[in-house]
Design a protein around this motif. Structure first.
Motif, short mmCIF file in Angstrom:
data_model
loop_
_atom_site.label_atom_id
_atom_site.label_comp_id
_atom_site.label_asym_id
_atom_site.label_seq_id
_atom_site.Cartn_x
_atom_site.Cartn_y
_atom_site.Cartn_z
N TYR A 1 19.20 41.61 40.27
CA TYR A 1 17.96 42.33 40.03
C TYR A 1 18.05 43.80 40.48
CZ TYR A 1 15.21 38.11 38.90
OH TYR A 1 14.69 36.98 38.30
N THR B 1 17.10 47.06 38.07
CA THR B 1 16.09 48.07 38.37
C THR B 1 16.71 49.45 38.54
OG1 THR B 1 16.20 47.48 40.72
CG2 THR B 1 14.50 46.41 39.40
N GLU C 1 15.90 52.82 36.27
CA GLU C 1 15.52 54.07 36.91
C GLU C 1 16.47 55.20 36.52
OE1 GLU C 1 13.44 56.80 39.33
OE2 GLU C 1 12.93 54.91 38.34
N LEU D 1 13.18 41.30 32.47
CA LEU D 1 12.94 42.43 33.38
C LEU D 1 13.32 43.75 32.71
CD1 LEU D 1 12.17 43.60 36.10
CD2 LEU D 1 14.46 43.02 36.94
N LEU E 1 10.67 46.83 32.05
CA LEU E 1 10.91 48.14 32.66
C LEU E 1 11.12 49.22 31.60
CD1 LEU E 1 13.30 47.17 35.62
CD2 LEU E 1 10.87 47.75 35.75
N ALA F 1 9.16 44.24 40.87
CA ALA F 1 9.51 45.46 40.12
C ALA F 1 8.29 46.11 39.48
CB ALA F 1 10.53 45.12 39.04
#
Length: 352
Positions: A108, A112, A116, A160, A164, A339
């Motif tokens: 994870y 993330t 980013e 995810l 995101l 998140a």
């Protein structure tokens, strides 16, 4: 429940073995022509792009004139080798046109951090093709998350990324020309017995070490959850924010998906079967490129196969599927809440 009225074939027929073999032997996905699409000035990310379908997808995007290509890979050395392969014979490539970024879907924090990096480092992003996947021969539990690895990679980490990057794409594209996310799906979503469907909670049922393991059913279930998630997502996130669809490249040889069985008798049998029944990875990649480049808002929340929008697994359109979908959506957002995904959904649901 999702509507079936626009389909020329029923979900049940689409999921039949006869239909699968018809597609494999008698249907060829149409290629996207440079005469019709010019991707100069565009940026794309392709995950799992150091081999097989992902590599061929990246190659086809470059053939369309793509200005910036991000190869998202777990092993950066293999990514560098893929970049070298893709660069061969392309005398007009500019420095930085092909970039290799690390992405490990078993982690994870890696997911993330990758999102980013895309948010801060890329001035623009038009296409995200989520090709990376895994097919475990035996049950393996991810030590970091506690989840079975097919589910971790093919469903949870992929979900995810989708959530995101909805936010990332919304900041880099205007509502009139939204960015696109392609989730790679599979025929197996319609074949799995999905024995866990009645489990409540649902997601932990896939981590039960005492349950009977069937690698084909588990892989199919991981792809089915992706279809259920996509259907629910499309109800909440409008296509003006990002167009999200699922694309099935078909059964392809040379994809590297069955690498877990490499060197075993099972691996030799699967490879032989793939050579008889499978398409080349280059042909399979055409569907991914089509879903990203050619398909528009009409494909939001839909399943694309051989250049056409068609039905997902039959359960998606049944009352039972709606009940599972609701449970899965809540559990997924709870699992990924660290998140800020609930905030993302809340932010863009208001734009309906």
């Amino acid at each position: 429940m999702a509507a079936t009225t626009t389909f020329t074939i029923t979900p049940e027929k689409e999921a039949s073995q006869l239909q699968f073999f018809r597609r494999q032997f008698l249907t060829t996905p149409p290629a996207v022509s440079p005469k019709d699409f010019d991707l100069r000035g565009k940026t794309a990310i392709v995950t799992g792009s150091n081999i097989g379908i992902g590599l061929e997808c990246a190659r086809q995007l470059l053939d369309l004139g793509l200005t910036t290509l991000i190869l998202a890979v777990r092993d950066e050395a293999k990514g560098d080798a893929a970049a070298k392969d893709l660069s061969a014979g392309r005398t007009s490539l500019q420095p930085g046109q092909i970039q290799v970024w690390k992405l490990d879907l078993s982690s994870y924090p890696s997911v993330t951090a990758f999102a980013e990096r895309a948010r801060t480092a890329l001035p623009q992003l038009h296409y995200l093709i989520l090709n990376a996947g895994i097919y475990r021969v035996n049950m393996v539990i991810n030590p970091a998350t506690g989840h079975e690895e097919d589910m971790q990679t093919n469903y949870l980490s992929t979900a995810l990324l989708v959530l995101l990057f909805i936010r990332v794409l919304s900041t880099k594209n205007a509502p009139a020309s939204p960015g696109k996310i392609v989730m790679v799906s599979s025929d197996t979503a319609g074949w799995t017995t999905f024995a866990e469907r009645d489990a409540d909670p649902l997601l932990p049922a896939f981590d039960d070490k005492t349950a009977k393991w069937d690698m084909q059913m588990r892989y199919g279930a991981s792809k089915l959850l992706g279809q259920l998630f996509l259907t629910e997502l499309a109800r909440r996130i409008p296509p003006s924010v990002a167009v999200v669809n699922a694309a099935n490249p078909g059964f392809c040889y040379g994809s590297g998906l069955t690498r877990d069985a490499k060197g075993t008798l099972l691996g030799y049998v699967v490879d032989a079967y793939a050579r008889i029944v499978g398409r080349s990875s280059a042909v399979g990649a055409r569907t991914l490129v089509d879903a990203a480049v050619r398909k528009g808002r009409e494909s939001h929340g839909q399943y694309v196969e051989d250049g056409e929008i068609g039905p997902m697994a039959p359960i998606v359109y049944k009352p039972e599927g709606a009940r599972v979908m609701s449970r899965l959506w809540k559990e997924t957002l709870d699992e990924l809440s660290f998140a800020g995904v609930k905030e993302i959904v809340g932010q863009f649901s208001d734009r309906q």
